[in-house]
Design an enzyme around this catalytic site. Structure first.
Site, PDB file in Angstrom:
ATOM      1  N   SER A   1      -7.829  46.119 -15.300  1.00 36.86           N
ATOM      2  CA  SER A   1      -5.947  46.322 -14.977  1.00 36.86           C
ATOM      3  C   SER A   1      -5.110  45.414 -16.085  1.00 36.86           C
ATOM      4  CB  SER A   1      -5.680  47.393 -14.802  1.00 36.86           C
ATOM      5  OG  SER A   1      -5.548  46.410 -13.139  1.00 36.86           O
ATOM      6  N   HIS A   2      -5.303  44.062 -15.228  1.00 35.07           N
ATOM      7  CA  HIS A   2      -4.763  42.923 -15.895  1.00 35.07           C
ATOM      8  C   HIS A   2      -5.353  41.704 -15.707  1.00 35.07           C
ATOM      9  CE1 HIS A   2      -2.304  45.609 -13.379  1.00 35.07           C
ATOM     10  NE2 HIS A   2      -1.185  45.239 -13.369  1.00 35.07           N
ATOM     11  N   ASN A   3      -4.737  41.134 -17.102  1.00 37.00           N
ATOM     12  CA  ASN A   3      -5.416  40.255 -17.969  1.00 37.00           C
ATOM     13  C   ASN A   3      -4.655  39.482 -17.921  1.00 37.00           C
ATOM     14  OD1 ASN A   3      -7.683  38.470 -18.683  1.00 37.00           O
ATOM     15  ND2 ASN A   3      -7.924  39.285 -20.310  1.00 37.00           N
TER      16      ASN A   3
ATOM     17  N   THR B   1      -7.505  41.419 -12.847  1.00 37.67           N
ATOM     18  CA  THR B   1      -8.299  41.915 -11.477  1.00 37.67           C
ATOM     19  C   THR B   1      -9.662  43.353 -12.377  1.00 37.67           C
ATOM     20  OG1 THR B   1      -6.586  44.050 -12.693  1.00 37.67           O
ATOM     21  CG2 THR B   1      -5.951  42.194 -10.195  1.00 37.67           C
TER      22      THR B   1
END
Length: 331
Positions: free
Chosen positions: A89-91, A103
């Site tokens: 979802s987050h990078n 994540t």
């Protein structure tokens, strides 16, 4: 009104048939003015999405923060490979030898599991080193940017008590609907109610059950930090003695500029065990918050990892067949 509207939409979005009318009443405005403002904020990409935020672990998913060390010449390719996984979802690219931070979540029925998925991503990206940093203790998770400039520097973080819940088909059906981005219309939940064959009362009652059980953290808007004026974010990492972790974690979580605060494992190649994400309007302001934390806590061993590039940021889509497809495709 715009700044107050953004704060309200992050903080306490009303779950009612006409939420924008309810927001207008709070702000002393009209429904049409609020709808116009929200449409502009969405067009300007200041508001990323308005939807429910669910607790990944309470839905049976396994998740962790992961860091890769990737040679500079392979960063673009590695980021693209990592982003292809539906559980990322987050990078972000951060200013550290461990340069790619993301994540990752996998569903309970995953064949690879969390560690197996990390190993496959490491092989595919040819990362030189990887560390898996799952949450051992959560002290705070609450991304509510102070767009008004009127909030205090500190806030109390209350420990919530959750009610037990027996998840049924209707709960999962509601989750599938509430995780979608909310349309900006007078009655934005009308389509969900129709698809679910429920009344508004039943929909919001089930949403309430999910929240009381901790399955749904809240229903809120997520902002594009930079476009909202918060141009800097640092993942501050702290080496904290184990016997002080609980006390210091709660103390750091009280800083309003801290959106996330977790205790995570440490390793020989990674000595930091307490993570606090800090958001501010500039790097200088971010540094100031971190220095204030250091002064108040007396901690001397810490680091500041600034995000220099956002590769991916989006809500996780639960119960998505893309998870199975990814595992089959890369088997």
């Amino acid at each position: 009104m715009r700044d107050e509207l953004l704060y309200e939409m992050q903080n306490a979005f009303p779950l009612t048939p006409r939420p924008f009318a309810a927001l207008a009443e709070r702000l002393g405005s009209s429904e049409e003015e609020v709808l116009d403002s929200v449409r502009k904020l969405k067009e300007e990409k200041i508001i990323r999405q308005t939807s429910a935020i669910f607790d990944t672990k309470r839905l049976g998913y396994h998740s962790s923060l992961v860091a890769f060390r990737v040679p500079e010449e392979r960063i673009e390719e590695a980021a693209e490979i990592i982003n292809s996984h539906p559980g990322v979802s987050h990078n972000y690219l951060r200013n550290h030898d461990f340069n790619i931070w993301f994540t990752l979540a996998v569903p309970p029925e995953s064949c690879l599991g969390l560690e197996g998925t990390v190993e496959r991503l490491k092989a595919l990206t040819r990362a030189e080193e990887a560390i898996i940093l799952p949450t051992l203790k959560m002290f705070k998770i609450s991304v509510k940017l102070d767009t008004t400039g009127k909030q205090s520097k500190k806030e109390k973080v209350h420990k919530r008590e959750f009610k037990p819940i027996r998840m049924k088909a209707k709960h999962y059906a509601v989750i599938r609907e509430l995780q979608k981005d909310l349309p900006i219309v007078s009655e934005p939940f009308a389509d969900a109610v129709r698809r679910l064959n429920m009344s508004y009362d039943e929909l919001f009652s089930i949403a309430g059950e999910l929240k009381e059980a901790g399955v749904m953290r809240r229903y809120a808007s997520i902002l594009n930090h930079r476009k909202a004026g918060f141009t800097a974010n640092a993942m501050s990492v702290w080496k904290v003695p184990e016997e002080q972790a609980e006390e210091l974690g709660r103390q750091i979580a009280e800083f309003r500029a801290v959106s996330h605060c977790y205790l995570r494992p440490s390793y020989p190649n990674w000595p930091y065990n307490l993570f606090a994400m800090v958001h501010a309007t500039s790097q200088e302001a971010c540094d100031g918050v971190i220095e204030e934390i250091a002064k108040e806590t007396g901690l001397t061993e810490y680091g500041k990892l600034y995000s220099t590039r956002e590769f991916k940021k989006q809500r996780l889509v639960y119960f998505d067949p893309a998870f199975d497809e990814w595992e089959r495709q890369d088997a």
